[in-house]
Write an enzyme that holds these catalytic residues in place. Structure first.
Site, PDB file in Angstrom:
ATOM      1  N   LEU A 221      33.283  15.723 -45.582  1.00 56.92           N
ATOM      2  CA  LEU A 221      34.088  16.610 -44.745  1.00 56.92           C
ATOM      3  C   LEU A 221      34.779  15.796 -43.668  1.00 56.92           C
ATOM      4  O   LEU A 221      34.121  15.180 -42.826  1.00 56.92           O
ATOM      5  CB  LEU A 221      33.200  17.674 -44.083  1.00 56.92           C
ATOM      6  CG  LEU A 221      32.382  18.582 -45.006  1.00 56.92           C
ATOM      7  CD1 LEU A 221      31.506  19.515 -44.181  1.00 56.92           C
ATOM      8  CD2 LEU A 221      33.297  19.380 -45.929  1.00 56.92           C
ATOM      9  N   GLU A 222      36.099  15.772 -43.711  1.00 57.69           N
ATOM     10  CA  GLU A 222      36.885  15.177 -42.625  1.00 57.69           C
ATOM     11  C   GLU A 222      37.481  16.343 -41.853  1.00 57.69           C
ATOM     12  O   GLU A 222      38.411  17.003 -42.321  1.00 57.69           O
ATOM     13  CB  GLU A 222      37.986  14.264 -43.156  1.00 57.69           C
ATOM     14  CG  GLU A 222      38.797  13.625 -42.044  1.00 57.69           C
ATOM     15  CD  GLU A 222      40.158  13.160 -42.506  1.00 57.69           C
ATOM     16  OE1 GLU A 222      41.084  13.149 -41.657  1.00 57.69           O
ATOM     17  OE2 GLU A 222      40.312  12.830 -43.691  1.00 57.69           O
TER      18      GLU A 222
END
Length: 446
Positions: A221-222
Protein backbone atom coordinates in the site's frame (compact mmCIF):
# COMPACT_ATOMS: atom_id res chain seq x y z
CA UNK A 1 -26.83 -6.21 -24.29
CA UNK A 2 -24.40 -3.30 -24.50
CA UNK A 3 -21.53 -3.15 -21.99
CA UNK A 4 -21.91 -0.36 -19.38
CA UNK A 5 -19.60 2.57 -20.12
CA UNK A 6 -17.72 5.15 -18.06
CA UNK A 7 -17.22 8.76 -19.19
CA UNK A 8 -13.70 10.25 -19.20
CA UNK A 9 -13.35 14.02 -18.71
CA UNK A 10 -10.83 16.60 -19.94
CA UNK A 11 -9.84 18.67 -16.87
CA UNK A 12 -8.83 21.62 -19.06
CA UNK A 13 -12.39 22.02 -20.33
CA UNK A 14 -14.57 20.03 -17.96
CA UNK A 15 -16.02 18.27 -21.02
CA UNK A 16 -16.33 14.57 -21.79
CA UNK A 17 -13.58 13.11 -23.99
CA UNK A 18 -14.97 9.63 -24.59
CA UNK A 19 -16.26 6.52 -22.81
CA UNK A 20 -14.45 3.38 -21.66
CA UNK A 21 -15.87 0.04 -20.48
CA UNK A 22 -17.22 -0.04 -16.94
CA UNK A 23 -16.19 -3.56 -15.97
CA UNK A 24 -18.41 -5.75 -13.82
CA UNK A 25 -18.08 -8.99 -11.82
CA UNK A 26 -17.95 -11.24 -14.90
CA UNK A 27 -15.09 -9.15 -16.34
CA UNK A 28 -13.15 -9.45 -13.09
CA UNK A 29 -13.63 -13.20 -12.95
CA UNK A 30 -12.58 -13.63 -16.58
CA UNK A 31 -9.44 -11.51 -16.11
CA UNK A 32 -8.32 -13.26 -12.92
CA UNK A 33 -8.94 -16.70 -14.43
CA UNK A 34 -6.82 -15.72 -17.44
CA UNK A 35 -4.04 -14.52 -15.12
CA UNK A 36 -4.19 -17.79 -13.16
CA UNK A 37 -4.01 -19.88 -16.36
CA UNK A 38 -1.04 -17.90 -17.65
CA UNK A 39 0.94 -18.00 -14.40
CA UNK A 40 2.42 -21.56 -14.41
CA UNK A 41 4.12 -21.07 -17.78
CA UNK A 42 5.03 -17.43 -17.18
CA UNK A 43 6.78 -18.13 -13.86
CA UNK A 44 9.12 -20.66 -15.53
CA UNK A 45 9.78 -18.55 -18.64
CA UNK A 46 12.94 -16.51 -19.17
CA UNK A 47 11.20 -13.14 -18.86
CA UNK A 48 14.10 -10.80 -19.55
CA UNK A 49 13.42 -10.48 -23.29
CA UNK A 50 9.73 -9.83 -22.62
CA UNK A 51 10.51 -6.99 -20.19
CA UNK A 52 12.97 -5.49 -22.67
CA UNK A 53 10.21 -5.62 -25.31
CA UNK A 54 7.86 -3.88 -22.90
CA UNK A 55 10.40 -1.06 -22.56
CA UNK A 56 10.48 -0.65 -26.35
CA UNK A 57 6.67 -0.59 -26.48
CA UNK A 58 6.50 2.15 -23.84
CA UNK A 59 9.17 4.20 -25.61
CA UNK A 60 7.39 3.93 -28.95
CA UNK A 61 3.96 4.55 -27.42
CA UNK A 62 4.97 7.97 -26.11
CA UNK A 63 4.52 9.73 -29.45
CA UNK A 64 0.91 8.57 -29.72
CA UNK A 65 -0.17 8.31 -26.10
CA UNK A 66 1.54 11.27 -24.40
CA UNK A 67 -1.10 13.64 -25.87
CA UNK A 68 -3.81 11.29 -24.59
CA UNK A 69 -2.25 11.40 -21.12
CA UNK A 70 -2.22 15.20 -21.22
CA UNK A 71 -5.83 15.28 -22.37
CA UNK A 72 -7.18 13.07 -19.57
CA UNK A 73 -4.78 14.01 -16.75
CA UNK A 74 -4.01 17.66 -17.52
CA UNK A 75 -0.22 17.72 -17.14
CA UNK A 76 1.88 19.59 -19.74
CA UNK A 77 2.81 17.52 -22.77
CA UNK A 78 6.53 17.53 -21.97
CA UNK A 79 5.75 16.06 -18.53
CA UNK A 80 3.56 13.41 -20.13
CA UNK A 81 6.46 12.45 -22.41
CA UNK A 82 8.81 12.37 -19.42
CA UNK A 83 6.42 10.01 -17.64
CA UNK A 84 6.68 7.56 -20.54
CA UNK A 85 10.48 7.87 -20.52
CA UNK A 86 10.65 7.05 -16.80
CA UNK A 87 8.30 4.10 -17.29
CA UNK A 88 10.43 2.68 -20.12
CA UNK A 89 13.55 3.08 -17.97
CA UNK A 90 11.89 1.05 -15.22
CA UNK A 91 11.11 -1.81 -17.60
CA UNK A 92 14.74 -1.75 -18.81
CA UNK A 93 15.96 -1.78 -15.20
CA UNK A 94 13.98 -4.89 -14.34
CA UNK A 95 14.80 -6.55 -17.66
CA UNK A 96 18.42 -6.66 -16.44
CA UNK A 97 17.52 -8.17 -13.07
CA UNK A 98 18.65 -11.72 -12.24
CA UNK A 99 17.00 -13.61 -9.39
CA UNK A 100 19.83 -15.73 -8.01
CA UNK A 101 19.47 -17.95 -4.94
CA UNK A 102 21.20 -16.71 -1.80
CA UNK A 103 23.41 -19.15 0.06
CA UNK A 104 23.27 -18.70 3.86
CA UNK A 105 24.44 -20.39 7.04
CA UNK A 106 27.11 -23.05 6.57
CA UNK A 107 26.60 -23.20 2.82
CA UNK A 108 23.94 -25.94 2.92
CA UNK A 109 20.96 -23.60 2.84
CA UNK A 110 19.70 -21.81 -0.26
CA UNK A 111 17.08 -19.06 -0.18
CA UNK A 112 15.19 -18.75 -3.46
CA UNK A 113 12.60 -16.09 -4.32
CA UNK A 114 9.37 -17.50 -5.72
CA UNK A 115 6.58 -15.54 -7.43
CA UNK A 116 3.23 -15.18 -5.70
CA UNK A 117 0.74 -15.63 -8.55
CA UNK A 118 -1.87 -13.25 -9.99
CA UNK A 119 -1.49 -9.68 -8.70
CA UNK A 120 -4.16 -6.99 -8.54
CA UNK A 121 -2.54 -3.62 -9.32
CA UNK A 122 -4.62 -0.49 -8.67
CA UNK A 123 -3.29 2.91 -9.71
CA UNK A 124 -4.32 6.55 -9.11
CA UNK A 125 -4.87 9.44 -11.51
CA UNK A 126 -1.76 11.55 -10.86
CA UNK A 127 0.83 9.40 -12.70
CA UNK A 128 -1.19 6.80 -14.62
CA UNK A 129 1.65 5.42 -16.75
CA UNK A 130 4.55 5.75 -14.34
CA UNK A 131 2.74 4.14 -11.41
CA UNK A 132 1.27 1.37 -13.56
CA UNK A 133 4.72 0.37 -14.78
CA UNK A 134 6.13 0.72 -11.26
CA UNK A 135 3.78 -2.16 -10.39
CA UNK A 136 4.01 -4.13 -13.63
CA UNK A 137 7.79 -4.25 -14.05
CA UNK A 138 8.74 -5.87 -10.71
CA UNK A 139 5.69 -8.13 -10.81
CA UNK A 140 6.61 -9.42 -14.28
CA UNK A 141 10.29 -9.76 -13.34
CA UNK A 142 9.29 -11.86 -10.33
CA UNK A 143 7.13 -14.14 -12.47
CA UNK A 144 3.70 -12.86 -11.48
CA UNK A 145 0.78 -12.12 -13.77
CA UNK A 146 -1.20 -8.89 -13.32
CA UNK A 147 -4.73 -7.56 -13.55
CA UNK A 148 -4.35 -3.78 -13.67
CA UNK A 149 -7.11 -1.34 -12.75
CA UNK A 150 -6.40 2.34 -13.48
CA UNK A 151 -8.23 5.22 -11.84
CA UNK A 152 -11.66 5.85 -13.40
CA UNK A 153 -10.52 9.48 -13.85
CA UNK A 154 -7.54 8.54 -16.07
CA UNK A 155 -8.22 5.16 -17.68
CA UNK A 156 -7.60 5.99 -21.34
CA UNK A 157 -3.82 5.98 -21.57
CA UNK A 158 -3.51 2.85 -19.43
CA UNK A 159 -6.10 1.03 -21.49
CA UNK A 160 -4.33 1.85 -24.78
CA UNK A 161 -0.89 1.07 -23.39
CA UNK A 162 -2.14 -2.21 -21.93
CA UNK A 163 -3.36 -3.32 -25.35
CA UNK A 164 0.04 -2.54 -26.83
CA UNK A 165 1.89 -4.42 -24.07
CA UNK A 166 -0.27 -7.52 -24.49
CA UNK A 167 1.11 -7.82 -28.02
CA UNK A 168 4.58 -8.63 -26.61
CA UNK A 169 3.39 -10.67 -23.60
CA UNK A 170 1.82 -14.15 -23.48
CA UNK A 171 -1.99 -14.20 -23.24
CA UNK A 172 -3.30 -13.58 -19.73
CA UNK A 173 -0.07 -12.15 -18.29
CA UNK A 174 -1.61 -8.66 -18.34
CA UNK A 175 -5.23 -7.58 -18.39
CA UNK A 176 -6.40 -3.98 -17.94
CA UNK A 177 -9.86 -3.47 -16.47
CA UNK A 178 -11.42 -0.02 -16.50
CA UNK A 179 -14.39 1.06 -14.42
CA UNK A 180 -15.63 2.72 -11.28
CA UNK A 181 -16.29 1.39 -7.80
CA UNK A 182 -16.93 -1.31 -6.73
CA UNK A 183 -14.59 -2.68 -9.43
CA UNK A 184 -11.49 -2.34 -7.24
CA UNK A 185 -13.11 -4.07 -4.29
CA UNK A 186 -14.29 -6.95 -6.47
CA UNK A 187 -10.78 -7.38 -7.86
CA UNK A 188 -9.12 -7.24 -4.45
CA UNK A 189 -11.56 -9.73 -2.93
CA UNK A 190 -11.35 -12.25 -5.79
CA UNK A 191 -10.02 -15.56 -4.43
CA UNK A 192 -7.67 -15.97 -7.39
CA UNK A 193 -5.69 -12.83 -6.50
CA UNK A 194 -2.60 -13.55 -4.38
CA UNK A 195 -1.26 -10.01 -3.90
CA UNK A 196 -2.72 -6.50 -3.96
CA UNK A 197 -0.56 -3.55 -4.99
CA UNK A 198 -2.44 -0.29 -4.39
CA UNK A 199 -1.53 3.39 -4.64
CA UNK A 200 -4.06 5.96 -3.46
CA UNK A 201 -5.56 7.69 -0.46
CA UNK A 202 -5.37 6.52 3.15
CA UNK A 203 -9.15 5.93 3.52
CA UNK A 204 -9.26 3.86 0.32
CA UNK A 205 -6.10 2.03 1.35
CA UNK A 206 -7.75 0.97 4.60
CA UNK A 207 -10.76 -0.24 2.62
CA UNK A 208 -8.47 -2.22 0.31
CA UNK A 209 -6.69 -3.79 3.28
CA UNK A 210 -10.03 -4.83 4.79
CA UNK A 211 -11.17 -6.37 1.49
CA UNK A 212 -7.89 -8.30 1.19
CA UNK A 213 -7.85 -9.51 4.79
CA UNK A 214 -10.24 -12.52 4.50
CA UNK A 215 -7.93 -14.05 1.88
CA UNK A 216 -4.73 -13.11 3.78
CA UNK A 217 -3.43 -11.63 0.54
CA UNK A 218 -0.01 -10.04 0.38
CA UNK A 219 -0.36 -6.24 0.48
CA UNK A 220 1.66 -3.32 -0.81
CA UNK A 221 0.00 0.00 0.00
CA UNK A 222 1.44 3.33 -1.10
CA UNK A 223 -0.85 5.81 0.57
CA UNK A 224 -1.03 9.54 1.25
CA UNK A 225 1.87 11.73 2.22
CA UNK A 226 1.80 15.11 3.93
CA UNK A 227 5.48 15.75 3.33
CA UNK A 228 7.19 18.46 5.39
CA UNK A 229 10.11 20.61 4.29
CA UNK A 230 12.15 22.35 6.99
CA UNK A 231 14.03 25.50 5.94
CA UNK A 232 16.92 26.22 8.33
CA UNK A 233 17.90 29.75 9.43
CA UNK A 234 21.14 29.80 7.38
CA UNK A 235 19.29 29.16 4.10
CA UNK A 236 19.58 31.59 1.20
CA UNK A 237 15.96 31.76 -0.06
CA UNK A 238 16.98 32.85 -3.53
CA UNK A 239 19.22 29.80 -3.82
CA UNK A 240 16.48 27.25 -3.08
CA UNK A 241 13.23 28.94 -4.15
CA UNK A 242 12.97 27.38 -7.62
CA UNK A 243 13.87 23.85 -6.43
CA UNK A 244 11.58 24.07 -3.43
CA UNK A 245 8.74 25.43 -5.56
CA UNK A 246 8.86 22.54 -8.04
CA UNK A 247 9.22 20.07 -5.16
CA UNK A 248 5.79 21.26 -4.08
CA UNK A 249 4.03 22.16 -7.33
CA UNK A 250 5.25 19.72 -10.01
CA UNK A 251 2.26 18.01 -11.62
CA UNK A 252 0.13 20.82 -10.15
CA UNK A 253 0.99 19.61 -6.64
CA UNK A 254 -0.70 16.27 -7.35
CA UNK A 255 2.11 14.05 -6.16
CA UNK A 256 2.10 11.87 -3.06
CA UNK A 257 5.76 12.61 -2.38
CA UNK A 258 5.61 16.38 -3.01
CA UNK A 259 6.26 18.99 -0.34
CA UNK A 260 2.89 19.74 1.24
CA UNK A 261 3.93 22.06 4.10
CA UNK A 262 6.99 24.22 4.82
CA UNK A 263 8.38 25.00 8.27
CA UNK A 264 10.69 28.01 7.99
CA UNK A 265 12.87 28.72 11.01
CA UNK A 266 13.63 32.20 12.31
CA UNK A 267 15.07 34.63 9.76
CA UNK A 268 14.45 32.23 6.86
CA UNK A 269 10.69 32.76 7.04
CA UNK A 270 10.11 36.14 5.40
CA UNK A 271 12.69 35.49 2.72
CA UNK A 272 11.30 32.12 1.70
CA UNK A 273 7.72 33.42 1.56
CA UNK A 274 8.81 36.29 -0.68
CA UNK A 275 11.04 34.14 -2.91
CA UNK A 276 8.44 31.40 -3.42
CA UNK A 277 5.70 33.91 -4.18
CA UNK A 278 7.90 35.78 -6.66
CA UNK A 279 8.74 32.57 -8.48
CA UNK A 280 5.12 31.37 -8.45
CA UNK A 281 4.05 34.52 -10.28
CA UNK A 282 6.38 33.68 -13.18
CA UNK A 283 4.88 30.23 -13.76
CA UNK A 284 2.57 29.80 -16.75
CA UNK A 285 -0.68 28.00 -15.91
CA UNK A 286 -2.79 26.73 -18.77
CA UNK A 287 -3.89 23.90 -21.02
CA UNK A 288 -1.18 21.22 -21.02
CA UNK A 289 -1.37 21.05 -24.82
CA UNK A 290 -0.40 24.71 -25.22
CA UNK A 291 3.29 25.50 -25.80
CA UNK A 292 4.87 27.18 -22.81
CA UNK A 293 2.45 25.77 -20.22
CA UNK A 294 4.27 24.85 -17.01
CA UNK A 295 1.31 23.87 -14.83
CA UNK A 296 -1.90 22.32 -16.13
CA UNK A 297 -5.29 22.12 -14.44
CA UNK A 298 -6.18 20.21 -11.31
CA UNK A 299 -7.25 16.77 -12.55
CA UNK A 300 -10.84 16.62 -11.35
CA UNK A 301 -13.60 18.72 -9.86
CA UNK A 302 -13.68 17.10 -6.39
CA UNK A 303 -9.94 17.75 -6.01
CA UNK A 304 -10.33 21.28 -7.40
CA UNK A 305 -13.17 22.03 -4.99
CA UNK A 306 -11.12 20.68 -2.09
CA UNK A 307 -8.15 22.91 -2.92
CA UNK A 308 -10.44 25.95 -3.03
CA UNK A 309 -12.11 24.93 0.23
CA UNK A 310 -8.84 24.39 2.11
CA UNK A 311 -7.37 27.66 0.83
CA UNK A 312 -10.42 29.75 1.72
CA UNK A 313 -10.76 28.05 5.09
CA UNK A 314 -7.12 28.89 5.87
CA UNK A 315 -7.60 32.50 4.78
CA UNK A 316 -10.60 32.82 7.07
CA UNK A 317 -8.48 31.45 9.93
CA UNK A 318 -5.76 34.07 9.45
CA UNK A 319 -3.54 32.80 6.65
CA UNK A 320 -2.48 35.30 4.00
CA UNK A 321 -2.76 34.30 0.35
CA UNK A 322 0.40 35.95 -0.95
CA UNK A 323 -0.28 34.86 -4.51
CA UNK A 324 -2.35 32.33 -6.45
CA UNK A 325 -5.90 31.06 -6.42
CA UNK A 326 -8.69 29.92 -8.72
CA UNK A 327 -8.71 31.20 -12.28
CA UNK A 328 -11.78 32.19 -14.27
CA UNK A 329 -12.95 30.25 -17.30
CA UNK A 330 -13.67 26.62 -18.12
CA UNK A 331 -11.63 23.79 -16.66
CA UNK A 332 -10.10 23.28 -13.23
CA UNK A 333 -7.36 25.88 -13.28
CA UNK A 334 -5.81 27.13 -10.05
CA UNK A 335 -2.70 29.33 -9.99
CA UNK A 336 -0.09 28.06 -7.47
CA UNK A 337 -0.97 29.55 -4.09
CA UNK A 338 1.55 30.49 -1.40
CA UNK A 339 -0.07 30.77 2.05
CA UNK A 340 1.83 32.81 4.65
CA UNK A 341 1.09 32.80 8.40
CA UNK A 342 -0.26 29.27 8.22
CA UNK A 343 -0.24 27.13 11.34
CA UNK A 344 -0.82 23.51 12.32
CA UNK A 345 -4.39 24.20 13.46
CA UNK A 346 -5.42 24.64 9.81
CA UNK A 347 -6.59 21.71 7.72
CA UNK A 348 -4.45 22.91 4.82
CA UNK A 349 -1.45 22.05 7.01
CA UNK A 350 -2.79 19.01 8.85
CA UNK A 351 -4.21 17.25 5.79
CA UNK A 352 -2.69 16.33 2.45
CA UNK A 353 -3.92 18.85 -0.13
CA UNK A 354 -2.53 17.06 -3.22
CA UNK A 355 -3.06 20.27 -5.17
CA UNK A 356 -1.44 23.62 -6.03
CA UNK A 357 -1.41 25.25 -2.59
CA UNK A 358 1.53 25.45 -0.17
CA UNK A 359 1.23 26.61 3.46
CA UNK A 360 4.32 28.10 5.13
CA UNK A 361 4.56 27.90 8.92
CA UNK A 362 6.78 30.23 10.98
CA UNK A 363 8.95 28.44 13.58
CA UNK A 364 11.20 29.95 16.24
CA UNK A 365 13.59 27.01 16.59
CA UNK A 366 14.72 23.93 14.70
CA UNK A 367 13.35 21.75 17.50
CA UNK A 368 9.92 23.32 17.03
CA UNK A 369 10.05 22.70 13.29
CA UNK A 370 11.00 19.04 13.77
CA UNK A 371 8.26 18.53 16.34
CA UNK A 372 5.62 20.04 14.05
CA UNK A 373 6.89 18.14 11.02
CA UNK A 374 6.56 14.86 12.93
CA UNK A 375 3.13 15.64 14.40
CA UNK A 376 1.21 13.67 11.77
CA UNK A 377 -0.01 10.19 10.98
CA UNK A 378 1.66 10.42 7.55
CA UNK A 379 5.25 9.39 7.01
CA UNK A 380 6.13 9.25 3.31
CA UNK A 381 8.95 11.72 2.64
CA UNK A 382 10.52 14.81 4.17
CA UNK A 383 13.35 17.21 3.44
CA UNK A 384 15.61 19.72 5.16
CA UNK A 385 17.09 22.74 3.38
CA UNK A 386 20.14 24.68 4.56
CA UNK A 387 23.50 26.13 3.58
CA UNK A 388 25.36 23.80 5.94
CA UNK A 389 24.55 20.39 4.42
CA UNK A 390 26.02 18.41 7.32
CA UNK A 391 23.84 20.29 9.78
CA UNK A 392 20.82 19.84 7.47
CA UNK A 393 21.52 16.09 7.26
CA UNK A 394 21.60 15.85 11.07
CA UNK A 395 18.18 17.49 11.25
CA UNK A 396 16.86 15.28 8.44
CA UNK A 397 17.72 12.16 10.44
CA UNK A 398 15.20 13.31 13.07
CA UNK A 399 12.24 13.23 10.69
CA UNK A 400 9.84 10.32 11.10
CA UNK A 401 9.20 9.24 7.53
CA UNK A 402 10.26 6.63 5.01
CA UNK A 403 12.62 8.80 2.96
CA UNK A 404 14.45 12.03 3.79
CA UNK A 405 16.44 14.28 1.50
CA UNK A 406 18.76 17.25 1.95
CA UNK A 407 18.35 20.34 -0.27
CA UNK A 408 16.05 18.43 -2.61
CA UNK A 409 12.81 16.56 -2.18
CA UNK A 410 11.58 14.32 -5.00
CA UNK A 411 14.83 12.84 -6.33
CA UNK A 412 14.71 9.05 -6.54
CA UNK A 413 16.66 6.21 -8.14
CA UNK A 414 15.35 2.84 -9.33
CA UNK A 415 17.64 1.01 -6.90
CA UNK A 416 16.20 2.38 -3.67
CA UNK A 417 13.07 1.21 -1.82
CA UNK A 418 10.02 3.42 -1.86
CA UNK A 419 9.39 3.42 1.84
CA UNK A 420 6.49 4.86 3.77
CA UNK A 421 6.00 4.78 7.51
CA UNK A 422 2.93 5.18 9.70
CA UNK A 423 -0.20 5.69 7.57
CA UNK A 424 1.73 6.36 4.37
CA UNK A 425 1.87 2.71 3.48
CA UNK A 426 2.85 -0.88 4.00
CA UNK A 427 5.51 -2.86 2.19
CA UNK A 428 8.01 -0.35 0.85
CA UNK A 429 9.03 -1.83 -2.48
CA UNK A 430 12.68 -2.81 -2.92
CA UNK A 431 13.34 -4.64 -6.16
CA UNK A 432 11.14 -7.71 -6.47
CA UNK A 433 11.08 -8.59 -2.76
CA UNK A 434 7.47 -7.44 -2.45
CA UNK A 435 6.46 -9.59 -5.42
CA UNK A 436 8.03 -12.82 -4.22
CA UNK A 437 8.16 -15.02 -1.14
CA UNK A 438 11.21 -16.86 0.19
CA UNK A 439 11.60 -20.57 -0.56
CA UNK A 440 14.26 -22.18 1.63
CA UNK A 441 16.09 -25.34 0.56
CA UNK A 442 18.18 -27.31 3.10
CA UNK A 443 20.73 -29.84 1.91
CA UNK A 444 21.81 -32.60 4.26
CA UNK A 445 25.44 -32.54 5.21
CA UNK A 446 27.62 -35.32 3.80
Amino acid sequence: MDHPMLAVEDPATGQRITNVPDAGPDDVDKAVRAAARAWPAWRTTDRHAALASCAVVVDEAAAVLAPVLTEEQGKPLREAKAEFARAAARFRHFARLRLEPQVVGDGRVEVHRRPLGPVAAITPWNFPVQLAVAKLAPAFAAGNTVVLKPSPRTPLTTLHLGRMLTEVLPPGVLTVLTGQDPLGERLVAHPGIKKVDFTGSVPTGKHVAAAAAPGLKRLALELGGNDPAIVLPDTDPADIAERLFWSAFANCGQNRMAVKRVYAVGPAYDGIVEALAAFAETVVVGDGRAPGTQLGPVNNKPRYDRVIELTEEARAAGARIVTGGRLDGPGYFFAPAILAEAHDGMRVVREEQAGPVLPIVRCSTVDEAVELANATTSGLCGSVWGADEERAAEVAMRLECGTVRVNEHMARTLDEPFAGSQWSGLGGSWGVDEDTEPFVVHRRRG
